[in-house]
Design an enzyme around this catalytic site. Structure first.
Site, PDB file in Angstrom:
ATOM      1  N   CYS A  65       0.917  -1.098  -0.029  1.00 13.55           N
ATOM      2  CA  CYS A  65       0.016  -0.038  -0.143  1.00 13.55           C
ATOM      3  C   CYS A  65       0.939   1.196   0.041  1.00 13.55           C
ATOM      4  O   CYS A  65       2.012   1.310   0.603  1.00 13.55           O
ATOM      5  CB  CYS A  65      -1.023   0.005   1.106  1.00 13.55           C
ATOM      6  SG  CYS A  65      -1.756   1.540   1.543  1.00 13.55           S
ATOM      7  N   CYS A  97       1.022   5.433   4.815  1.00 15.67           N
ATOM      8  CA  CYS A  97       1.712   5.433   5.907  1.00 15.67           C
ATOM      9  C   CYS A  97       3.156   4.614   5.707  1.00 15.67           C
ATOM     10  O   CYS A  97       3.671   3.894   6.126  1.00 15.67           O
ATOM     11  CB  CYS A  97       1.145   4.011   6.625  1.00 15.67           C
ATOM     12  SG  CYS A  97      -0.654   4.363   7.140  1.00 15.67           S
ATOM     13  N   CYS A 157      -0.251  23.000   5.733  1.00 18.05           N
ATOM     14  CA  CYS A 157      -0.474  21.760   5.862  1.00 18.05           C
ATOM     15  C   CYS A 157       0.921  21.296   4.898  1.00 18.05           C
ATOM     16  O   CYS A 157       1.004  19.960   4.413  1.00 18.05           O
ATOM     17  CB  CYS A 157      -1.625  20.965   5.139  1.00 18.05           C
ATOM     18  SG  CYS A 157      -1.958  21.723   3.404  1.00 18.05           S
ATOM     19  N   ASP A 212      -5.864  29.880   6.166  1.00 19.38           N
ATOM     20  CA  ASP A 212      -5.675  28.528   6.129  1.00 19.38           C
ATOM     21  C   ASP A 212      -5.753  27.910   4.620  1.00 19.38           C
ATOM     22  O   ASP A 212      -6.816  27.642   4.088  1.00 19.38           O
ATOM     23  CB  ASP A 212      -6.859  27.676   6.891  1.00 19.38           C
ATOM     24  CG  ASP A 212      -6.580  26.375   7.173  1.00 19.38           C
ATOM     25  OD1 ASP A 212      -5.459  25.907   6.622  1.00 19.38           O
ATOM     26  OD2 ASP A 212      -7.632  25.734   7.646  1.00 19.38           O
ATOM     27  N   CYS A 221      -6.892  -2.582   6.949  1.00 20.39           N
ATOM     28  CA  CYS A 221      -6.019  -1.230   7.227  1.00 20.39           C
ATOM     29  C   CYS A 221      -6.185  -0.934   8.525  1.00 20.39           C
ATOM     30  O   CYS A 221      -7.410  -0.932   9.001  1.00 20.39           O
ATOM     31  CB  CYS A 221      -6.858  -0.260   6.010  1.00 20.39           C
ATOM     32  SG  CYS A 221      -6.364   1.576   6.449  1.00 20.39           S
ATOM     33  N   TYR A 276      -9.615  31.575   3.012  1.00 19.33           N
ATOM     34  CA  TYR A 276      -9.674  30.036   2.705  1.00 19.33           C
ATOM     35  C   TYR A 276     -10.492  29.634   3.690  1.00 19.33           C
ATOM     36  O   TYR A 276     -10.011  28.403   4.270  1.00 19.33           O
ATOM     37  CB  TYR A 276      -8.196  29.678   2.667  1.00 19.33           C
ATOM     38  CG  TYR A 276      -7.110  30.369   1.917  1.00 19.33           C
ATOM     39  CD1 TYR A 276      -7.302  30.521   0.248  1.00 19.33           C
ATOM     40  CD2 TYR A 276      -6.043  31.252   2.479  1.00 19.33           C
ATOM     41  CE1 TYR A 276      -6.020  30.984  -0.430  1.00 19.33           C
ATOM     42  CE2 TYR A 276      -5.286  32.067   1.711  1.00 19.33           C
ATOM     43  CZ  TYR A 276      -5.341  31.829   0.311  1.00 19.33           C
ATOM     44  OH  TYR A 276      -4.342  32.590  -0.406  1.00 19.33           O
ATOM     45  N   GLU A 301     -13.354  32.633   0.232  1.00 17.18           N
ATOM     46  CA  GLU A 301     -13.330  31.254  -0.272  1.00 17.18           C
ATOM     47  C   GLU A 301     -13.495  30.965  -1.641  1.00 17.18           C
ATOM     48  O   GLU A 301     -14.476  31.819  -1.926  1.00 17.18           O
ATOM     49  CB  GLU A 301     -13.938  30.198   0.882  1.00 17.18           C
ATOM     50  CG  GLU A 301     -13.989  28.816  -0.190  1.00 17.18           C
ATOM     51  CD  GLU A 301     -12.647  28.161  -0.024  1.00 17.18           C
ATOM     52  OE1 GLU A 301     -12.274  27.520  -1.081  1.00 17.18           O
ATOM     53  OE2 GLU A 301     -12.202  27.990   1.193  1.00 17.18           O
TER      54      GLU A 301
END
Length: 501
Positions: free
Chosen positions: A82, A85, A458, A431, A164, A366, A387
């Protein structure tokens, strides 16, 4: 290393790259940097060359010759196949340290900022079963039968993930039901577009199944109630089926499957069918074809409720919301405190209501469907939200009314709309998506008289890029990371900036 198409070589993995690949220098400091997918610091691996670039080599781990000294067992049995992770063989504390160091280095290298301003990351309250949403892809197995799972680590093909560790078991059982019904329909899986330059056509019908958990109890759980977020019996599921454009018969087939699932799956409350014609990998519909719900409040656009800091916000199934519900409470709590002037250094304080008063006005850039901006101000404060997506601002306005907030939402280009605002704001909350803030937006914010700015990021690389421009008018006080994506290289960060005098 030579240029043989399937060339392999052994190397020691020295560190992590920003995207979670292992970094090696098998030819020493004067040789090319090698990025090895599926490899971790401390390992010695045998790697296969995938691509050569002018300044680096991309490779894939085919065998671990020597494990890392602190290696832990993989999170789930799908670790080698996969694509998710990639850090799961690292102890969780080591994952946090590695990502903290990546953030420091990125801010220094790209942003020219002092890495000591980075605080220790706040850990995710849950490291298993923490996701409230997951996107699954349709594909075919070696025998040509349709399957539903995750993209392989190599990026080619799909692998089933029935064990998972990130989603509750009820969702994984739904995946099996969806796969069986879609396979029995006889409609083919959609083949993704080939690599650049490929002439392979983009064909097929079934694209993705997106499963999302939502809260149906009358009261939202407490922000620190991790047990509630982990208790799958207290959640229900909604399903978005994404397909290529279909003819009437194909659409009827999707409807039959949706009706069967709603009848047989007790945990499922909503099903939406959307179509996408674009030949890309985006999991976002261009046209909504069908909406079904078995909840009493049936309507043409059933809304989902997600809890945040003791409140429930309403979202469309396609709306953006953080996928880690428990850790999202920490992120929102940090934002609430930062808007009021400080950034907590621990999780307990982040989830404690701030003593400082709310600003009288907030510019929420945003803003999405209103979170977390609506929770950052009191009922007598004024909030302007901006936005690009008009559907999101409609939901934000709905959430504002439910929370009795004085808010106005505008949809469109952020730089243009900020320039049109008639009043300044005491505080700015931004954001942005992974691409970061547009340079014109930052230049426009420099004309605002806000005393402080809070930037939720992020993506450390775009945060550092934007920080270099923000530093012209703002001084960073602290960068507080918080982990919303255990076992991956991703890291959220809330930074607090004060306007230069």
């Amino acid at each position: 290393m030579h240029n043989a198409p399937q060339e392999t070589f052994s190397c020691d993995i020295l560190s992590l790259s920003h995207d979670g690949r292992g970094v090696a220098r098998p030819q020493g400091q004067d040789g090319p940097v090698v990025f090895v997918s599926g490899a971790l610091p401390g390992q010695q691996v045998r790697a296969r060359v995938l691509r050569r670039k002018s300044r680096h080599v991309e490779a894939d781990c085919v065998e671990v010759l020597r494990p890392a000294p602190d290696a832990v067992p993989p999170l789930c049995p799908h670790a080698d196949a996969c694509g998710g992770c990639p850090l799961q063989r690292m102890p969780y504390a080591a994952q946090l340290r590695a990502r903290e160091e990546l953030l420091r280095q990125t801010l220094r290298r790209i942003g020219g900022l002092d890495g000591s301003l980075v605080a220790a990351p706040l850990a995710s309250p849950l490291t298993r079963g923490f996701r409230n949403k997951m996107e699954f892809a349709f594909g075919t197995d070696a025998g040509g039968r349709l399957l539903l799972g995750q993209r392989r680590r190599s990026g080619h093909g799909v692998v089933r993930v029935p064990e998972c560790a990130l989603m509750p078991s009820v969702v994984l059982r739904l995946v099996e039901q969806i796969e069986t019904l879609a396979a029995d329909s006889g409609l083919p899986a959609c083949t993704p577009p080939g690599r650049r330059g490929s002439r392979r056509p983009h064909a097929g019908f079934w694209r993705n199944a997106v499963l999302r958990l939502h809260w149906t109890e009358p009261q939202a759980p407490r922000a620190d109630d991790a047990a509630a977020y982990a208790d799958e019996t207290r959640w229900r599921a909604a399903l978005l089926l994404l397909t290529s454009p279909g003819d009437p018969a194909q659409r009827r087939s999707v409807r039959r499957i949706a009706e069967t699932l709603l009848r047989d799956a007790d945990c499922l409350t909503h099903i939406v069918h959307e179509e996408r014609a674009a030949h890309d990998g985006q999991v976002r519909g261009e046209r909504r074809i069908l909406t079904l719900s078995n909840l009493p409040e049936k309507n043409d656009s059933p809304l989902l409720r997600l809890p945040l800091l003791g409140q429930c916000l309403e979202l469309d199934i396609a709306s953006f919301f953080q996928v880690n519900t428990a850790a999202a409470q920490l992120l929102a709590g940090l934002a609430v405190h930062a808007v009021r002037g400080t950034l907590p250094a621990d999780a307990e304080e982040a989830l404690t209501p701030p003593a400082a008063p709310s600003p009288g006005s907030l510019l929420d850039l945003y803003c999405g469907a209103g979170a977390p901006g609506l929770l950052c101000v009191d009922t007598d404060a004024h909030l302007d939200g901006i936005e690009y997506d008009a559907r999101a601002t409609e939901l934000a306005a709905r959430n504002a009314r439910a929370l009795s907030r004085q808010a106005r939402y505008l949809a469109g280009d952020a730089a243009r709309l900020v320039r049109k605002l008639s009043a300044d704001h005491e505080v700015i909350l931004a954001d942005p998506p992974r691409a970061g803030m547009d340079a014109q937006v930052i230049a426009t914010l420099e004309q605002q008289k806000a005393s402080r700015l809070i930037y939720i990021s992020c993506n450390p690389a775009t945060l550092a890029r934007d920080a270099a421009q923000l530093s012209r008018c703002w001084t960073p006080e602290v960068f507080q990371p918080v982990d919303l994506f255990p076992h991956t290289p991703h890291l959220e960060c809330v930074s607090l900036w004060q306007r230069r005098v």
